[in-house]
Design an enzyme around this catalytic site. Sequence first.
Site, PDB file in Angstrom:
ATOM      1  CB  SER A 194      27.993  46.509  49.749  1.00 30.58           C
ATOM      2  OG  SER A 194      28.882  47.074  50.689  1.00 30.58           O
ATOM      3  CE1 TYR A 229      29.532  50.523  45.802  1.00 26.39           C
ATOM      4  CE2 TYR A 229      29.687  50.602  48.199  1.00 26.39           C
ATOM      5  CZ  TYR A 229      29.798  49.892  47.011  1.00 26.39           C
ATOM      6  OH  TYR A 229      30.157  48.575  47.026  1.00 26.39           O
TER       7      TYR A 229
HETATM    8  N1  LIG Z   1      35.908  45.547  47.372  1.00 26.55           N
HETATM    9  C1  LIG Z   1      35.035  45.844  48.322  1.00 26.55           C
HETATM   10  O1  LIG Z   1      35.408  46.281  49.440  1.00 26.55           O
HETATM   11  C2  LIG Z   1      33.554  45.612  48.063  1.00 26.55           C
HETATM   12  C3  LIG Z   1      32.707  45.533  49.169  1.00 26.55           C
HETATM   13  C4  LIG Z   1      31.353  45.331  48.958  1.00 26.55           C
HETATM   14  C5  LIG Z   1      30.855  45.196  47.680  1.00 26.55           C
HETATM   15  N2  LIG Z   1      31.692  45.278  46.613  1.00 26.55           N
HETATM   16  C6  LIG Z   1      31.112  45.166  45.267  1.00 26.55           C
HETATM   17  O2  LIG Z   1      31.766  44.143  44.568  1.00 26.55           O
HETATM   18  C7  LIG Z   1      31.675  44.383  43.159  1.00 26.55           C
HETATM   19  C8  LIG Z   1      33.031  44.160  42.512  1.00 26.55           C
HETATM   20  O3  LIG Z   1      33.929  45.122  43.025  1.00 26.55           O
HETATM   21  P1  LIG Z   1      35.483  44.833  43.250  1.00 26.55           P
HETATM   22  O4  LIG Z   1      35.735  45.039  44.685  1.00 26.55           O
HETATM   23  O5  LIG Z   1      35.886  43.556  42.622  1.00 26.55           O
HETATM   24  O6  LIG Z   1      36.076  46.100  42.464  1.00 26.55           O
HETATM   25  P2  LIG Z   1      37.218  46.206  41.341  1.00 26.55           P
HETATM   26  O7  LIG Z   1      38.402  45.401  41.726  1.00 26.55           O
HETATM   27  O8  LIG Z   1      37.380  47.673  41.120  1.00 26.55           O
HETATM   28  O9  LIG Z   1      36.524  45.533  40.055  1.00 26.55           O
HETATM   29  C9  LIG Z   1      35.447  46.164  39.399  1.00 26.55           C
HETATM   30  C10 LIG Z   1      35.200  45.461  38.080  1.00 26.55           C
HETATM   31  O10 LIG Z   1      34.088  46.115  37.428  1.00 26.55           O
HETATM   32  C11 LIG Z   1      34.467  46.405  36.081  1.00 26.55           C
HETATM   33  N3  LIG Z   1      33.788  47.616  35.623  1.00 26.55           N
HETATM   34  C12 LIG Z   1      33.808  48.838  36.205  1.00 26.55           C
HETATM   35  N4  LIG Z   1      33.108  49.709  35.464  1.00 26.55           N
HETATM   36  C13 LIG Z   1      32.647  49.023  34.375  1.00 26.55           C
HETATM   37  C14 LIG Z   1      31.870  49.374  33.251  1.00 26.55           C
HETATM   38  N5  LIG Z   1      31.416  50.628  33.063  1.00 26.55           N
HETATM   39  N6  LIG Z   1      31.599  48.426  32.316  1.00 26.55           N
HETATM   40  C15 LIG Z   1      32.064  47.163  32.483  1.00 26.55           C
HETATM   41  N7  LIG Z   1      32.788  46.758  33.537  1.00 26.55           N
HETATM   42  C16 LIG Z   1      33.077  47.693  34.481  1.00 26.55           C
HETATM   43  C17 LIG Z   1      35.982  46.611  36.144  1.00 26.55           C
HETATM   44  O11 LIG Z   1      36.588  46.313  34.891  1.00 26.55           O
HETATM   45  P3  LIG Z   1      37.077  47.375  33.791  1.00 26.55           P
HETATM   46  O12 LIG Z   1      37.672  48.533  34.524  1.00 26.55           O
HETATM   47  O13 LIG Z   1      38.052  46.579  32.988  1.00 26.55           O
HETATM   48  O14 LIG Z   1      35.844  47.726  33.026  1.00 26.55           O
HETATM   49  C18 LIG Z   1      36.377  45.525  37.136  1.00 26.55           C
HETATM   50  O15 LIG Z   1      36.513  44.300  36.481  1.00 26.55           O
HETATM   51  C19 LIG Z   1      31.116  45.799  43.015  1.00 26.55           C
HETATM   52  O16 LIG Z   1      29.752  45.730  42.676  1.00 26.55           O
HETATM   53  C20 LIG Z   1      31.289  46.395  44.399  1.00 26.55           C
HETATM   54  O17 LIG Z   1      30.307  47.380  44.678  1.00 26.55           O
HETATM   55  C21 LIG Z   1      33.035  45.481  46.780  1.00 26.55           C
END
Ligand SMILES: NC(=O)c1ccc[n+]([C@@H]2O[C@H](COP(=O)([O-])OP(=O)(O)OC[C@H]3O[C@@H](n4cnc5c(N)ncnc54)[C@H](OP(=O)(O)O)[C@@H]3O)[C@@H](O)[C@H]2O)c1
Length: 262
Positions: A143, A156
């Site tokens: 990130s 985080y």
């Molecule tokens: N969105 C942003 O602004 C942003 C920016 C920088 C980096 N990121 C990174 O991108 C990655 C993906 O995030 P996103 O933005 O796509 O968030 P998201 O829409 O909340 O998706 C998160 C995913 O992780 C899964 N997950 C969460 N806890 C879990 C667990 N204990 N076991 C298995 N699966 C789990 C969730 O599925 P279930 O709930 O079905 O388990 C979901 O599919 C993360 O690592 C985040 O730190 C995001």
Amino acid sequence: MDFPSRYGPMAMVTGASAGLGLHYAHQLAAKGMDLCLVARRLDRLEELAENLRGKYAIEVLCCAVDLTSPDAISTIQEAVGHREIGLLVANAGFGAKGAFLEADADTNAQMIQLNCVVPVLMAHAFLPPMVARGRGGMIVLASTAAYQATPFMSVYGATKVFDLHWSEGLTQELRGTGVDVLAICPGSTDTEFHAVAGGVATGLKMAKPEDVVRLSLQRLPRGGSTVHGWWNRVMSFGNRFAPRRLSAAVAARLIQDSQERA
Ligand SMILES: NC(=O)c1ccc[n+]([C@@H]2O[C@H](COP(=O)([O-])OP(=O)(O)OC[C@H]3O[C@@H](n4cnc5c(N)ncnc54)[C@H](OP(=O)(O)O)[C@@H]3O)[C@@H](O)[C@H]2O)c1
């Protein structure tokens, strides 16, 4: 590039039930990759798998596990069986906004487990066979939060520093093995992340998850790390020249402002 011949036949995407993971599944399927989709919500994984099987001639496995549970990796390995994982997308992760002293200790421990320990365990399980075959790849979701302290999201941000440095280190260690490692660093991106983290996004304009995913798949052969978005690139580069205390103070202001808007 013929993606499956370099990173195939099967990609494993953690966190495929929402956000960036969902888009990894769509874009990798369109490249002809078989998929192993991992997350806790099986209904969402099955719906996605059905949709992808209907569109492309690929195999799609669904593996509903909580990645922070002690037997998660062995459950996934059992589901995969003899199949070759040529690409690991270590995407599942979450954040939490708010003051550290008001946060739940278990939530913070789970975050460190999911964002840092799980990718390392997955890499131990799935990278050695790739190295033995002389081809493969891993994408780790870091990130822009990794480029300065993130007060009021401090745990985080620290997990994402780990993801960034670990991936950059592995890129060098695996040079010449045929296995590429990339840390992708998105800024605020339009997914469920912000609702899960308990706030609204910092910054005015959120990136589209499909654009972040596309960039990371393009950049994977180069390895190292890539920041998504020109403004994020300017900010992360500029941070190298600013006093760390100043960068942290600006981040504190931005994150506090976003919490007040929530
Ligand atoms: N969105 C942003 O602004 C942003 C920016 C920088 C980096 N990121 C990174 O991108 C990655 C993906 O995030 P996103 O933005 O796509 O968030 P998201 O829409 O909340 O998706 C998160 C995913 O992780 C899964 N997950 C969460 N806890 C879990 C667990 N204990 N076991 C298995 N699966 C789990 C969730 O599925 P279930 O709930 O079905 O388990 C979901 O599919 C993360 O690592 C985040 O730190 C995001």
